[in-house]
Design an enzyme around this catalytic site. Structure first.
Site, PDB file in Angstrom:
ATOM      1  N   GLU A  75      31.551  48.059  40.428  1.00  0.00           N
ATOM      2  CA  GLU A  75      32.522  48.636  39.336  1.00  0.00           C
ATOM      3  C   GLU A  75      31.712  49.681  38.758  1.00  0.00           C
ATOM      4  OE1 GLU A  75      35.517  47.963  39.068  1.00  0.00           O
ATOM      5  OE2 GLU A  75      36.111  47.963  36.995  1.00  0.00           O
ATOM      6  N   ASP A  76      30.345  49.537  38.394  1.00  0.00           N
ATOM      7  CA  ASP A  76      29.788  50.691  37.540  1.00  0.00           C
ATOM      8  C   ASP A  76      28.530  51.240  38.181  1.00  0.00           C
ATOM      9  OD1 ASP A  76      31.443  49.609  35.523  1.00  0.00           O
ATOM     10  OD2 ASP A  76      29.956  47.931  34.858  1.00  0.00           O
TER      11      ASP A  76
END
Ligand code: MN
Length: 399
Positions: A75-76
């Site tokens: 996600e990051d």
């Protein structure tokens, strides 16, 4: 937290863990999050480390701990789920994907709220470890919530209180449930939180002082009667559950008998009843306050004997008597079963015990009507109110 500290925890909790694999997961996640910061200004990697630490404390298996380290990577960071799969295999990638998916839908508006609930049950039914990683992730986010802007604080705290805590409770994870609620409480009801702390401070101190004296007496009684006990200790009631109880009792603290309680942990079921009998010989029980949750466990599987007694000094004290096994189950719930992972019998029992998770996931496929689905959830899991979030960020209390 230093790397050494984390790995010390791994080897303490899981002596047979695959340390080489965990080292690789650590290095991979550290590199992926390199240079990133949390809202507080702390290195981002502190967060996955804390998540893995909490999972190790629950004595979860290697794959779950590794997935805890890696859970925010796809996600990051610039690293993808594909790379995680290539590096760590399908099982860990599956867990990471599950956690990522659960985090993607934010609670904005009723439709999305229901969608997220469904996703949660579907993920749980596929692999219950996904929700356990989410609990660890959420607990650390709550611990560091003060760094976020106020509207985010409120959304995350409310989600935690109204969705995560009831699920933890339903999975029998008393300790996680209490932690989540107590961390979220001051963000949702700041005034009530302050009021509660002020209201209980004196009586809690007095009760705790008395409990130390009473504990010694109970230990002596047990020894005199040759009852093998594992431990005798005081426990303070979690703040949020105390608050809810006080509200139910007209805010009258004198009606709350378990502000602090004495826990007696013995070896087996017979020892529980024996202890209850002996305690009642020395201290008169209050009428209607003896609860046999061993013969009749709570819906979430909680087992214990509870009794409230008048002590020789005229004090009123609650005792909770249980075996080590019951204690472990009451604190860790479904996570307690990973200690016996190799045991096929216990695995089967766990599956039967938590069959309701699968039923709920199936139900969501069958029931198209959202109101109806929400009703079925409310009956089975959420005994309290259910909140929804409007697009503007208002909070509506569903009747
Ligand atoms: Mn996270």
């Amino acid at each position: 937290m230093k790397k050494e500290e984390l790995f010390e925890c791994f080897s303490e909790q899981r002596p047979n863990a695959d340390m080489a694999m965990l080292e690789r997961a650590y290095a991979f996640a550290e590199k992926a999050h390199d240079g990133q910061l949390r809202a507080s200004g702390a290195p981002y990697f502190d967060h996955p480390k804390a998540t893995a630490y909490k999972l190790a404390q629950l004595r979860m298996d290697d794959s779950t701990i590794a997935a805890g380290l890696l859970h925010d990577v796809p996600e990051d960071t610039s690293y993808s789920l594909k790379e995680i799969k290539k590096e760590f295999g399908a099982e860990i990638a599956f867990l990471v994907e599950g956690v990522t998916k659960l985090g993607q839908v934010k609670y904005r508006g009723k439709e999305r709220y229901l969608e997220n609930l469904r996703r949660m049950f579907v993920a749980m039914a596929k692999d219950i470890r996904v929700i356990l990683i989410k609990f660890a992730d959420r607990t650390h986010n709550l611990e560091t919530l003060s760094a976020l802007p106020e509207n985010k604080q409120r959304r995350i705290a409310l989600e935690s209180l109204e969705i995560y805590a009831p699920i933890a409770n339903r999975l029998g994870m008393g300790d996680i449930k209490g932690q989540i609620e107590d961390l979220a409480f001051p963000y949702i009801y700041p005034e009530e939180y302050k009021w509660l702390l002020k209201k209980i401070s004196d009586s809690r101190r007095e009760k705790e002082r008395y409990l130390r004296k009473f504990k010694k007496e109970v230990v002596e009684i047990l020894q005199d009667h040759h009852i093998e006990y594992v431990s005798v200790h005081g426990r303070a009631k979690h703040l949020y559950s105390l608050y809810k109880k006080l509200i139910r009792h007209d805010r009258d603290l004198t009606k709350i008998y378990d502000l602090v309680a004495l826990r007696v942990i013995v070896e087996d079921v017979a020892g529980c009843y024996e202890t209850l009998g002996i305690v009642h010989k020395f201290c008169t029980p209050l009428k209607g306050r003896i609860k046999d949750y061993i013969a009749q466990p709570k819906p979430n599987g909680y087992k214990s004997l509870h009794t409230t007694v008048f002590t020789a000094d005229g004090e009123i004290i609650e005792l909770q008597i249980r075996s080590s096994e019951m204690h472990e189950e009451a604190e860790y719930g479904i996570a307690a079963h990973w200690h016996y992972k190799e045991n096929a019998m216990s695995k089967k029992l766990t599956k039967e015990k938590y069959a309701w998770v699968e039923q709920l996931a199936k139900l969501q496929k069958e029931i198209k009507d959202e109101e109806q689905y929400l009703d079925s959830l409310k009956i089975d899991i959420f005994q309290t109110r259910i909140f929804v979030f409007t697009p503007r960020g208002d909070v509506i209390d569903l009747p």
